[in-house]
Design an enzyme around this catalytic site. Structure first.
Site, mmCIF file in Angstrom:
data_model
loop_
_atom_site.group_PDB
_atom_site.id
_atom_site.type_symbol
_atom_site.label_atom_id
_atom_site.label_comp_id
_atom_site.label_asym_id
_atom_site.label_seq_id
_atom_site.Cartn_x
_atom_site.Cartn_y
_atom_site.Cartn_z
ATOM 1 N N ASP A 90 27.153 -68.307 -40.157
ATOM 2 C CA ASP A 90 27.100 -69.436 -39.230
ATOM 3 C C ASP A 90 25.839 -69.305 -38.387
ATOM 4 O O ASP A 90 25.694 -68.366 -37.606
ATOM 5 C CB ASP A 90 28.355 -69.435 -38.351
ATOM 6 C CG ASP A 90 28.522 -70.734 -37.569
ATOM 7 O OD1 ASP A 90 27.663 -71.621 -37.694
ATOM 8 O OD2 ASP A 90 29.518 -70.846 -36.835
ATOM 9 N N ASP A 136 24.473 -75.778 -41.314
ATOM 10 C CA ASP A 136 24.319 -74.506 -40.601
ATOM 11 C C ASP A 136 25.364 -73.450 -40.930
ATOM 12 O O ASP A 136 25.394 -72.406 -40.281
ATOM 13 C CB ASP A 136 24.299 -74.753 -39.094
ATOM 14 C CG ASP A 136 25.584 -75.390 -38.590
ATOM 15 O OD1 ASP A 136 26.339 -75.937 -39.408
ATOM 16 O OD2 ASP A 136 25.827 -75.343 -37.370
ATOM 17 N N GLU A 137 26.211 -73.683 -41.921
ATOM 18 C CA GLU A 137 27.183 -72.645 -42.256
ATOM 19 C C GLU A 137 27.600 -72.726 -43.714
ATOM 20 O O GLU A 137 27.535 -73.787 -44.338
ATOM 21 C CB GLU A 137 28.414 -72.714 -41.351
ATOM 22 C CG GLU A 137 29.217 -73.982 -41.462
ATOM 23 C CD GLU A 137 30.488 -73.930 -40.628
ATOM 24 O OE1 GLU A 137 31.227 -72.930 -40.707
ATOM 25 O OE2 GLU A 137 30.749 -74.904 -39.897
#
Length: 362
Positions: free
Chosen positions: A9, A103-104
């Site tokens: 993350d 983003d993850e």
């Protein structure tokens, strides 16, 4: 063979990229979002979060919480570029990657490209590569399934890593509030609290038949989650299930004439997106968010693929007619088309805290 799953993350991703590209923003409280009276925060830097500024918060409230707040317009093409670079680093270790957002992502490193025995070492190398090559930080969670890896990645944010060894799962979950489990929203949390269930430890003590009676099919899921059981694979071949658009208005919409205008504009944008992407869906969904931030959705499914403006506009008008907005003005309207097999629900973010866990590296 015990699975080895990593959840990566990126830390305050959009805001961190803006601070990277604009050195004058480093160390300052910033949010990414449009600076308008009805806009919301996309991402807040950690400097802003110290003042209580959070994602999905209104820009107006964020400014009240942090008078020195800097609002930066989003640059999504840049975020996608950086995200692609992050995923290129992932590819050095495994091709079994499930992107969750820009983003993850989840990584299955049970059998990895470098034949490294410990997943925690892989996670550490990935985080180091992201920092040295992209000058950004990422947090990681490592465990035997997606549920535990996701929870663990939030434990030491920002720029931290937590490992949950299979032998420590029960201790890891005992004091975890139930609202931090996937699928437990405010209403489900209240129902659990009414049953004197506030932690996963207490949820674990509840008989399965009671959970099924109270929560239906999700009762089985909650029973397993309380025990750290999650057999979902890391899915690499992701297929888009829906396509949509939405807009928050500067002033609330109440008059029928104004409602039809914004509905028509939404239909035009949706049709353009469908044409550009080639997406095929048969279900049309209307979302309306009222001035008090409550929202309703209305859906209808047809036998043929929805792509024609006139067809979609006619259905959208029918759906809007089912919403009483003249007595409750709305601030946001959204339209989307989806595939009829889309039964997946959104999974809430997790946050929790535990003490140090002494165990063998995993």
């Amino acid at each position: 063979m015990e699975r080895k799953i990593i959840h990566i993350d990126m830390d305050a991703f959009f805001a961190s990229v803006e601070q990277l590209d604009n050195p004058e923003l480093k160390g300052k409280p910033i949010v990414v979002g449009h600076d308008g009276p009805r806009s919301v925060v996309c991402t807040a830097s950690y400097e802003a979060r110290k003042f209580g500024v959070r994602s999905a918060q209104s820009i107006a409230l964020a400014k009240r919480k942090c008078p020195d707040l800097i609002v930066v317009e989003p640059h999504f093409s840049r975020y996608k570029e950086v995200s692609n670079s992050v995923h290129a680093i992932f590819q050095r270790y495994t091709h079994i990657i499930e992107p969750i957002s820009l983003d993850e992502a989840f990584l299955d490193v049970t059998q990895n490209l470098k034949n490294m025995p410990l997943a925690m070492d892989i996670a550490a190398e990935i985080r180091a590569a992201i920092f040295s090559e992209l000058h950004l930080t990422a947090s990681a969670g490592v465990s035997c399934n997606k549920l535990l890896a996701k929870i663990a990645s939030d434990f030491r944010k920002p720029n931290g890593m937590t490992v949950v060894h299979p032998q420590r799962i029960e201790a890891f979950l005992n004091n975890l509030p139930v609202e931090n489990l996937w699928g437990v929203g405010p209403k489900t949390k209240q129902r659990m609290n009414d049953l004197m269930i506030q932690t996963c430890g207490q949820l674990r003590e509840m008989p399965l038949n009671i959970l099924k009676m109270e929560f239906g099919k999700m009762g089985q899921v909650f029973y397993e989650y309380a025990r750290g059981i999650d057999n979902r694979p890391v899915v690499t071949d992701w297929t888009r299930k829906s396509l949509g658009c939405e807009e928050t208005f500067e002033t609330d919409i109440q008059k029928p004439g104004a409602a039809i205008i914004v509905l028509y504009q939404a239909v035009i944008e949706l049709v353009e997106r469908i044409a550009k992407s080639g997406f095929e869906g048969k279900t049309l969904t209307l979302k309306v968010k009222f001035a008090d931030f409550t929202q309703v959705t209305r859906s209808t499914t047809r036998q043929k693929v929805l792509r024609d403006k006139d067809d979609i506009l006619a259905l959208a008008k029918q759906l809007l007619a089912k919403v009483d907005y003249q007595h409750r003005p709305f601030r946001l309207l959204g339209l989307s088309v989806s595939r009829t097999d889309n039964d997946r629900t959104e999974e809430p973010q997790q946050q929790w805290h535990i003490g140090e866990l002494p165990f063998k590296p995993y």
